[in-house]
Scaffold this motif. Structure first.
Motif, PDB file in Angstrom:
ATOM      1  N   GLY A 164       0.811  -1.221   0.000  1.00 49.10           N
ATOM      2  CA  GLY A 164       0.000   0.000   0.000  1.00 49.10           C
ATOM      3  C   GLY A 164       0.836   1.258   0.000  1.00 49.10           C
ATOM      4  O   GLY A 164       0.317   2.348   0.154  1.00 49.10           O
ATOM      5  N   ASP A 170      -8.165   1.756  -6.608  1.00 53.40           N
ATOM      6  CA  ASP A 170      -7.203   2.196  -5.598  1.00 53.40           C
ATOM      7  C   ASP A 170      -7.031   1.072  -4.588  1.00 53.40           C
ATOM      8  O   ASP A 170      -7.963   0.288  -4.350  1.00 53.40           O
ATOM      9  N   THR A 171      -5.827   0.974  -4.014  1.00 53.88           N
ATOM     10  CA  THR A 171      -5.546  -0.052  -3.018  1.00 53.88           C
ATOM     11  C   THR A 171      -4.858   0.561  -1.814  1.00 53.88           C
ATOM     12  O   THR A 171      -3.913   1.316  -1.962  1.00 53.88           O
ATOM     13  N   LYS A 172      -5.374   0.251  -0.632  1.00 61.00           N
ATOM     14  CA  LYS A 172      -4.721   0.648   0.605  1.00 61.00           C
ATOM     15  C   LYS A 172      -4.530  -0.594   1.462  1.00 61.00           C
ATOM     16  O   LYS A 172      -5.291  -1.563   1.327  1.00 61.00           O
ATOM     17  N   VAL A 173      -3.509  -0.564   2.309  1.00 59.39           N
ATOM     18  CA  VAL A 173      -3.253  -1.678   3.221  1.00 59.39           C
ATOM     19  C   VAL A 173      -3.224  -1.145   4.647  1.00 59.39           C
ATOM     20  O   VAL A 173      -2.611  -0.111   4.914  1.00 59.39           O
ATOM     21  N   VAL A 174      -3.925  -1.843   5.553  1.00 56.17           N
ATOM     22  CA  VAL A 174      -3.916  -1.474   6.973  1.00 56.17           C
ATOM     23  C   VAL A 174      -3.245  -2.596   7.776  1.00 56.17           C
ATOM     24  O   VAL A 174      -3.195  -3.748   7.331  1.00 56.17           O
ATOM     25  N   THR A 186     -14.985  -1.164  -1.974  1.00 61.43           N
ATOM     26  CA  THR A 186     -16.016  -0.202  -2.351  1.00 61.43           C
ATOM     27  C   THR A 186     -16.075  -0.116  -3.867  1.00 61.43           C
ATOM     28  O   THR A 186     -15.062   0.134  -4.521  1.00 61.43           O
ATOM     29  N   LYS A 204      -6.412  -4.275  12.046  1.00 60.88           N
ATOM     30  CA  LYS A 204      -7.094  -2.994  11.801  1.00 60.88           C
ATOM     31  C   LYS A 204      -8.096  -3.102  10.658  1.00 60.88           C
ATOM     32  O   LYS A 204      -8.697  -2.098  10.259  1.00 60.88           O
ATOM     33  N   GLY A 205      -8.254  -4.295  10.120  1.00 62.28           N
ATOM     34  CA  GLY A 205      -9.221  -4.517   9.051  1.00 62.28           C
ATOM     35  C   GLY A 205      -9.754  -5.935   9.192  1.00 62.28           C
ATOM     36  O   GLY A 205      -9.637  -6.537  10.263  1.00 62.28           O
ATOM     37  N   ASP A 206     -10.298  -6.490   8.115  1.00 62.01           N
ATOM     38  CA  ASP A 206     -10.775  -7.863   8.190  1.00 62.01           C
ATOM     39  C   ASP A 206     -10.608  -8.554   6.842  1.00 62.01           C
ATOM     40  O   ASP A 206     -11.588  -8.886   6.186  1.00 62.01           O
ATOM     41  N   SER A 238     -12.313   0.304  -5.089  1.00 62.85           N
ATOM     42  CA  SER A 238     -11.226   0.587  -4.146  1.00 62.85           C
ATOM     43  C   SER A 238     -11.182  -0.514  -3.091  1.00 62.85           C
ATOM     44  O   SER A 238     -12.220  -1.027  -2.666  1.00 62.85           O
ATOM     45  N   PHE A 239      -9.953  -0.858  -2.713  1.00 62.61           N
ATOM     46  CA  PHE A 239      -9.704  -2.010  -1.836  1.00 62.61           C
ATOM     47  C   PHE A 239      -8.989  -1.565  -0.566  1.00 62.61           C
ATOM     48  O   PHE A 239      -8.019  -0.827  -0.635  1.00 62.61           O
ATOM     49  N   VAL A 240      -9.504  -2.009   0.580  1.00 63.82           N
ATOM     50  CA  VAL A 240      -8.781  -1.868   1.838  1.00 63.82           C
ATOM     51  C   VAL A 240      -8.387  -3.276   2.268  1.00 63.82           C
ATOM     52  O   VAL A 240      -9.244  -4.102   2.596  1.00 63.82           O
ATOM     53  N   VAL A 296     -18.478  -5.390   2.930  1.00 65.60           N
ATOM     54  CA  VAL A 296     -17.737  -5.911   4.091  1.00 65.60           C
ATOM     55  C   VAL A 296     -18.250  -7.301   4.453  1.00 65.60           C
ATOM     56  O   VAL A 296     -18.128  -7.747   5.597  1.00 65.60           O
ATOM     57  N   PHE A 306     -11.973  -5.271   2.340  1.00 64.96           N
ATOM     58  CA  PHE A 306     -13.198  -4.496   2.129  1.00 64.96           C
ATOM     59  C   PHE A 306     -13.106  -3.917   0.711  1.00 64.96           C
ATOM     60  O   PHE A 306     -12.033  -3.497   0.292  1.00 64.96           O
TER      61      PHE A 306
END
Lengths: 348, 348
Positions: B21, B140-144, B155, B148-150, B106-108, B70, B153
C-alpha cells in the motif's frame, strides 16, 4: 422518515453500533441525522439508491477516480480524514485536466467509533466539498464489529468533465520539457509522522491538504502545451516522477537546490532519516511543460494562493533507462528511485 | 513497469504486507500482477490517476451509486465478495432505470491477507464485470496493519446513463399500483447465515447474487408506466417497501400467500427465528406498476432466467400512516415494519 421507535442519536456520548449498518431504522436515522444533514443537496434528498445527475456538456468526456482513505491518526495538524478524502479525490480528477463535478462517498465504520468523531469527520468533508464546489451526491455506510476495522475508512469517488481536445497524461513528457512543482514538498506526510512520533517543533508541521482544481485550471490556462499534471501523494515526488519516466519513456534530472522544502519538514526528515522526495503531499501539483512556457506557468502558479512557492525543479531528458536522477548540492548526481516498499504506512 | 528490485509475488503462499500500500514498487507490482491483469481494459492500461471515458449519449443523464462491501465470510455458496460487489453496484444503477457503463473499485486490504484469496476475489470481480459488460475502469488499493481490518473491504462505484424522460423513483408509487417481486426472497442472507451458523441442509442454500440490469431492462420495456424498481438488499423486502411507502406517502398491503420463498430458506428462517421479509437479497427486483400492466410485466419477467419465479405480492393503498401491512395466511393482518436495528451484520 419515521423513527418513532429509535432513540435519538446521542451525538455527544454515543457511538456507532452494528444496528447503524443494518438497513433498518437506526441506519436511516444515522444517515439522516449526520450524513444527509451535513451534505444536504437536491440529489441526496431524493433518497434513492443512486444519484441522477446532469451529464457533462456535449463533446466533454467523463473522468472517474476513486480512493480509499485509511489515514491514521484521523485528525492531524492542517486537516483530518474528512477534508483529506474530498481533496484527494478532487485532485485525482483535476490532474487529468477535468472539471470535478460530483463526489460519491462510502464509509466503513467500526463498532464503538464515537458519533462525535463521526460527525466531526462528516462536517469536515461537507465543508471541504462546499468550499470546492463539488457536492457529495450519493453514499453508503457499513459497520463492522469492534476490532475488524479502525474507526473509519472512507472511499471517495470523483466524477469530472474533460473538455474536448484536452489530453494530459503521464505519457506526454518529452525531452527538453521542464518539471515544475507548485510548492514545498513533504508537508502532509511529515505532519502525520510528526504527530505519530510526537516530534515537538516550534510550531506544528501542518498538512498541505487542499483541493487543487483551481490551481490546475490556472496551470492549463497559462501553459497552452502543458504535457501533464500529477499530485505527488503516496511515494512523493520520487514515485510520481518515476511513474512519468516509465509512462513517457524518458529520463528526468532534478536540481536538488531548486526543490522547495519547508525548514521544519527538512529538519523532521533529517531527524527521522527520511527523504522529502519520498514523502506524501496532498496539496501540491507537479506540472511538465515545454521549456518555453516555464516562465508563464511559474508566474501564473505563484499568483495563486496555493502556488506561491512554485518552482522549476528539473528537466526531462532522453534516457532509454528511464532513470530519475538528481544533481546534488555538491555537484554530484544520485539516482532518485522509488521505494521498494513502505515508508509511511496509512499516510492517506 | 520496472520491478527489478522487487521479488515476484508468491501467489500461492504469499500474503499482503504494508509495502503493497506504500506507493512504491511493491504496490505497482501488486496492481499490475493481480488487478491490472484481471481487469485489463484500455482505460486501466493508461495507468493515470483516473479514467477518461466516453460520456453518456446526448440527452442522457448520469447515474452514480456507491457501495462499501464488508460481507463475512468472504466466500459463500453462490458467490463471494468479488462478484457481490460488482452485482450490488450494477443493481443500484440499474434500479434507477439507467444503463450501467463503468465501475470503479477501491480495496482496503489487511496486512497478512493471503494473496491467493485476493486473486480469487479479484478474478471473481473481473468475471462478473465481464459477464455484465461493465468494465472496472479505475481503482485504488490501501493496506492497513493486521488487526485494523478484516481481510478485504471493497467499495465499488457505478456510473450509468439514464435516458431522457425516464423517471423511476421510490416516490412514484400510487394507490392502486401493484407490487411485484422477481423471485424468491431471503436467499442471499440465509446463504450467509447458514454458513455462519453451520446449518446443514440437504443442499446448501445459495446466494442469489446476480447483475439485474438485463432483467431491469426487460421490466422497463414490458411496463410502460413502471413506477419504480428497487433491489431489496439490507433489511430485505420489509425495509425497501417501508422506504417506498415513506417516499411516496402511501400504504402497502402484502399477501403472505403470494410471497415466493425457497422451502430451505423458509426452514432456515424458522430455525433461526428470522422473517424472510427482513432478509437481504442480492439478485431480486421489486417493481411497482399500474395494476393494468401487471400481467404483461409478470410474463416478461418470467421469460427471463432471473425472473422465473416473479410474482405479484401486494398492492399500494392510500394510507396517511404510510404503513406496510400483510394479509396473513390465516386471514388476519399484521404490520410489516422495518427492523429498528441489526438482524444480520455484514451481509453485504
Amino acid at each position: 422518515m419515521k423513527k418513532a421507535y429509535v432513540r435519538p442519536l446521542d451525538l455527544r456520548h454515543g457511538s456507532v453500533d452494528l444496528s447503524h449498518g443494518g438497513g433498518g431504522r437506526a441506519m436511516v436515522q444515522l444517515i439522516s441525522d449526520i450524513f444527509a444533514r451535513a451534505f444536504d443537496n437536491e440529489w441526496l434528498r431524493r433518497g434513492d439508491d443512486g444519484a441522477v445527475l446532469p451529464a457533462p456538456a456535449p463533446g466533454e468526456r467523463l473522468v472517474v477516480a476513486t480512493d480509499a482513505h485509511v489515514v491514521s491518526p484521523l485528525f492531524f495538524p492542517g486537516g483530518d480524514i474528512g477534508c483529506l478524502c474530498v481533496h484527494g479525490t478532487i485532485n485525482d480528477v483535476a490532474v487529468m485536466g477535468a472539471r470535478p463535478l460530483y463526489l460519491a462517498a462510502s464509509f466503513v465504520l467500526e463498532e464503538g467509533f464515537p458519533l462525535a468523531e463521526l460527525q466531526r469527520v462528516v462536517l469536515s468533508m461537507a465543508a471541504a466539498a462546499r468550499e470546492a464546489g463539488v457536492p457529495v451526491v450519493t453514499g453508503d455506510t457499513k459497520v463492522v464489529e469492534k476490532g475488524k476495522g479502525d474507526g473509519i475508512f472512507i472511499t471517495t469517488t470523483g466524477i469530472g468533465a474533460l473538455p474536448a481536445g484536452r489530453e494530459l497524461s503521464g505519457a506526454n513528457a518529452r525531452p527538453g520539457d521542464a518539471v515544475i512543482v507548485s510548492g514545498t514538498l513533504g508537508d502532509h506526510g511529515m505532519a502525520i509522522m510528526a504527530q505519530r512520533e510526537n516530534l515537538a517543533f516550534d510550531s506544528a508541521i501542518r498538512s498541505d491538504t487542499a483541493a487543487l482544481h483551481g490551481l490546475a485550471a490556472v496551470a492549463m490556462d497559462a501553459a497552452l502545451d502543458l504535457r501533464l499534471l500529477r499530485d505527488p501523494t503516496r511515494g512523493g515526488l520520487a514515485a510520481t516522477l518515476n511513474e512519468i519516466a516509465q509512462q513517457s519513456g524518458v529520463g528526468i534530472v532534478l536540481d536538488e537546490a531548486a526543490i522547495p522544502v519547508d525548514p521544519q519538514v527538512a529538519a523532521a526528515c533529517e531527524f527521522l532519516g527520511l527523504d522529502p522526495l519520498n514523502i506524501a503531499n496532498e496539496g501540491k501539483l507537479i506540472a511538465v511543460c515545454p521549456a518555453a512556457q516555464v516562465d508563464g506557468l511559474l508566474a501564473a502558479l505563484r499568483a495563486h494562493p496555493l502556488g506561491a512557492r512554485a518552482a522549476k525543479v528539473g528537466e526531462v531528458i532522453a534516457d532509454d533507462h528511464r532513470f530519475v536522477q538528481m544533481k546534488t548540492a555538491f555537484g554530484g548526481r544520485r539516482m532518485v528511485d522509488w521505494l521498494a516498499g513502505e515508508q509511511l504506512p496509512r499516510i492517506c
